[in-house]
Design an enzyme around this catalytic site. Structure first.
Site, PDB file in Angstrom:
ATOM      1  N   ARG A   1       0.852  -1.186   0.000  1.00  0.00           N
ATOM      2  CA  ARG A   1       0.000   0.000   0.000  1.00  0.00           C
ATOM      3  C   ARG A   1       0.890   1.239   0.000  1.00  0.00           C
ATOM      4  O   ARG A   1       1.872   1.289   0.741  1.00  0.00           O
ATOM      5  CB  ARG A   1      -0.896   0.000   1.240  1.00  0.00           C
TER       6      ARG A   1
ATOM      7  N   TYR B   1      -3.329  11.474   6.533  1.00  0.00           N
ATOM      8  CA  TYR B   1      -3.635  10.072   6.784  1.00  0.00           C
ATOM      9  C   TYR B   1      -2.602   9.148   6.120  1.00  0.00           C
ATOM     10  O   TYR B   1      -2.244   9.343   4.958  1.00  0.00           O
ATOM     11  CB  TYR B   1      -5.039   9.707   6.238  1.00  0.00           C
TER      12      TYR B   1
ATOM     13  N   ASP C   1      -5.202   3.982  -0.365  1.00  0.00           N
ATOM     14  CA  ASP C   1      -6.394   4.232   0.460  1.00  0.00           C
ATOM     15  C   ASP C   1      -6.769   5.709   0.369  1.00  0.00           C
ATOM     16  O   ASP C   1      -6.004   6.582   0.788  1.00  0.00           O
ATOM     17  CB  ASP C   1      -6.054   3.857   1.916  1.00  0.00           C
TER      18      ASP C   1
ATOM     19  N   HIS D   1      -9.307   6.968   1.953  1.00  0.00           N
ATOM     20  CA  HIS D   1      -9.832   7.272   3.291  1.00  0.00           C
ATOM     21  C   HIS D   1     -11.036   8.205   3.280  1.00  0.00           C
ATOM     22  O   HIS D   1     -11.097   9.202   4.017  1.00  0.00           O
ATOM     23  CB  HIS D   1      -8.720   7.786   4.218  1.00  0.00           C
TER      24      HIS D   1
ATOM     25  N   GLU E   1      -8.980   2.234  -2.454  1.00  0.00           N
ATOM     26  CA  GLU E   1      -9.844   1.924  -1.307  1.00  0.00           C
ATOM     27  C   GLU E   1     -10.573   3.162  -0.797  1.00  0.00           C
ATOM     28  O   GLU E   1     -10.015   4.259  -0.807  1.00  0.00           O
ATOM     29  CB  GLU E   1      -8.919   1.371  -0.205  1.00  0.00           C
TER      30      GLU E   1
ATOM     31  N   GLU F   1     -14.361  -1.123   5.375  1.00  0.00           N
ATOM     32  CA  GLU F   1     -13.769  -1.320   6.705  1.00  0.00           C
ATOM     33  C   GLU F   1     -14.660  -0.756   7.815  1.00  0.00           C
ATOM     34  O   GLU F   1     -14.604  -1.230   8.946  1.00  0.00           O
ATOM     35  CB  GLU F   1     -12.347  -0.739   6.792  1.00  0.00           C
TER      36      GLU F   1
ATOM     37  N   ARG G   1     -13.928  -5.053   2.296  1.00  0.00           N
ATOM     38  CA  ARG G   1     -12.866  -4.679   3.242  1.00  0.00           C
ATOM     39  C   ARG G   1     -13.168  -5.026   4.701  1.00  0.00           C
ATOM     40  O   ARG G   1     -12.359  -4.761   5.593  1.00  0.00           O
ATOM     41  CB  ARG G   1     -12.635  -3.159   3.148  1.00  0.00           C
TER      42      ARG G   1
ATOM     43  N   GLU H   1      -4.800  -7.320   4.485  1.00  0.00           N
ATOM     44  CA  GLU H   1      -3.969  -6.223   4.999  1.00  0.00           C
ATOM     45  C   GLU H   1      -3.207  -6.717   6.230  1.00  0.00           C
ATOM     46  O   GLU H   1      -3.769  -7.390   7.097  1.00  0.00           O
ATOM     47  CB  GLU H   1      -4.862  -5.043   5.385  1.00  0.00           C
TER      48      GLU H   1
ATOM     49  N   TRP I   1     -12.451  12.225   7.864  1.00  0.00           N
ATOM     50  CA  TRP I   1     -11.042  11.906   8.104  1.00  0.00           C
ATOM     51  C   TRP I   1     -10.651  10.588   7.468  1.00  0.00           C
ATOM     52  O   TRP I   1     -11.240   9.668   7.315  1.00  0.00           O
ATOM     53  CB  TRP I   1     -10.758  11.818   9.625  1.00  0.00           C
TER      54      TRP I   1
HETATM   55  C1  GCO Z   1      -6.736   0.862   6.808  1.00  0.00           C
HETATM   56  C2  GCO Z   1      -7.512   1.822   7.622  1.00  0.00           C
HETATM   57  C3  GCO Z   1      -6.934   2.237   8.924  1.00  0.00           C
HETATM   58  C4  GCO Z   1      -7.957   3.086   9.679  1.00  0.00           C
HETATM   59  C5  GCO Z   1      -7.968   2.711  11.110  1.00  0.00           C
HETATM   60  C6  GCO Z   1      -8.917   3.545  11.949  1.00  0.00           C
HETATM   61  O1  GCO Z   1      -7.035   0.768   5.628  1.00  0.00           O
HETATM   62  O2  GCO Z   1      -5.885   0.195   7.362  1.00  0.00           O
HETATM   63  O3  GCO Z   1      -8.042   2.861   6.848  1.00  0.00           O
HETATM   64  O4  GCO Z   1      -5.699   2.862   8.781  1.00  0.00           O
HETATM   65  O5  GCO Z   1      -7.695   4.427   9.548  1.00  0.00           O
HETATM   66  O6  GCO Z   1      -8.321   1.361  11.194  1.00  0.00           O
HETATM   67  O7  GCO Z   1      -9.041   2.993  13.208  1.00  0.00           O
HETATM   68 MG    MG Z   2      -8.571   1.947   4.968  1.00  0.00          MG
END
Ligand code: GCO
Ligand code: MG
Length: 408
Positions: A147, A159, A216, A218, A242, A268, A289, A345, A408
């Protein structure tokens, strides 16, 4: 085989983890991960006040019935707190059943479909040279899929970019901070959209076309911005993009899909099969995810993945360090057993975390294996856990350059 004890264990070896430990009348124990990063104590209260009293005296063998009892029987169902609590019970019951059978859990799930689960690691850098070094370091550690996240010119901390070394000297990205209030990060999507293609161009120029690369987003883009990014990354052949858009809006993915062939992954923060129905039935994503920990356990996630399999969609389970080693082991048993596995992951946990959770899973030549220990193959050292008391920690909050709160 009745459940005689249910303990909710909170420990903080560098970061907070919530674990449910069930004990049966024959002395078998089972573990389940109930960690909800930044909101841990809500799950502790849900489990201790509302679930533990229902478990004592129940038959530990009735996994499906217990799942339905906690889900349908609560009336107020779904949501991350409820589903993390149910996940912990479900995982602990699978651990007990597999230990009682004297088998690694993946055998009860149908046996191995592969020799190991392809894992991706997190490379990051504040700038491109630092990122390239981080990718090299991950390749040396054996990762075969990476990643890629970087800093954005003009923005500060963003992030996914590691800024300090952990207890073993590794630079891993840990977003939760032990501060009185959440830290604030500044975000600018236009600057991000301009920068990211240049990052992937540099990475492909250095490492060639073969290495699977992931990214990602995010949850920060609008659908049209995400469509634009997906299109601009097509020359770099990503394994996936992602969380391009915020997860609540399944129909947002329709617009992205119409514009780009970059594979998409999301889920996620989902906690139910109902978060996925449009995405799966309309084939709007390529990877699911969800982690066992946040999607209601092995029982529930297996059903999501079976439905995904009908549409040719694969797994890509969430595995940051806020999933505990118990949650990671649960994921690995499922990864090994299901047919439609895609990728896992994997952010290795800190040494302090591994003192508390004694794991047996292994990582070799880019593949993870849960081991052949009976059950999940993870033991919780209660004395070590007690040495690391809970400390409140928050995930950051994002604001645009004009101060507006952003995802975020
Ligand atoms: C990822 C996630 C994490 C999240 C985290 C928040 O893809 O691994 O986005 O980095 O930010 O799990 O608690
Ligand atoms: Mg993520």
């Amino acid at each position: 085989m009745k459940i005689t004890e249910a303990d909710v264990v909170v420990t903080s070896p560098g970061r907070n983890f919530v674990t449910l430990r069930l004990t049966t009348e024959d002395g078998l124990t089972g573990l389940g991960d109930a960690t909800l990063n930044g909101r841990e104590l809500a799950v502790v209260a849900y489990l201790s006040e509302h679930v533990v009293p229902l478990l004592i005296g129940r038959d530990a063998g009735r996994i499906e019935d217990t799942w339905q009892y906690l889900y349908r029987g609560a009336y107020w169902r779904r949501g991350p707190v409820t589903m993390a609590a149910i996940a912990a019970v479900d995982t602990a019951l699978w651990d007990i059943k597999a230990k009682a059978a004297g088998m690694p859990l993946y055998q009860l799930l149908g046996g191995a479909s592969r020799t190991g689960a392809l894992a991706y690691g997190h490379a990051s850098g504040r700038d491109i040279p630092e990122l390239l070094d981080s990718i090299r370091a991950h390749l040396e550690q054996g990762f075969r899929a990476i990643r890629v996240q970087t800093g954005i010119p003009g923005l500060g901390t963003v992030y996914g970019v590691a800024s300090s070394a952990g207890d073993d000297g590794r630079y891993d990205y840990e977003p939760a901070r032990r501060t009185a209030l959440p830290t604030v990060e500044t975000w600018d999507t236009r600057a991000y959209l301009r920068h990211v293609p240049t990052v992937f161009e540099a990475v492909r120029a250095e490492f060639g076309p073969d290495l699977p690369l992931l990214h990602d987003g995010h949850h920060r883009m609008t659908p049209i911005q995400a469509a634009k990014l997906g299109k601009s990354l097509e020359p770099y052949d990503l394994f996936w993009l992602e969380d391009a858009t915020p997860g609540e809006d399944q129909t947002a993915l329709r617009l992205i899909r119409q514009h780009t062939t970059t594979p998409l992954a999301i889920g996620e923060v989902f906690n139910s099969v109902h978060d996925y129905t449009v995405l799966l039935q309309e084939r709007l994503i390529d990877y699911v995810r969800s982690a066992v920990t946040h999607a209601g356990g092995i029982t529930a996630l297996r059903k999501v993945l079976d439905l995904a399999g009908v549409y040719g969609i694969k797994s890509g389970m969430h595995g940051p360090t806020d999933i505990s080693p118990v949650g990671m082991a649960a994921a690995l048993h499922l990864d090994l057993a299901i047919h439609n596995f895609g990728i896992q992951e994997y952010m290795p946990h800190s040494l302090a975390t591994l003192e508390v959770f004694r794991t047996s899973y292994g990582f070799k030549d880019g593949l993870l294996h849960p081991s052949d220990s009976p059950g999940l193959g993870v033991e919780l050292d209660l004395d070590a856990a007690a040495r690391f008391p809970y400390e409140a920690a928050y995930l950051p909050v994002s604001r645009l350059t004009d101060g507006t709160v952003h995802d975020w």
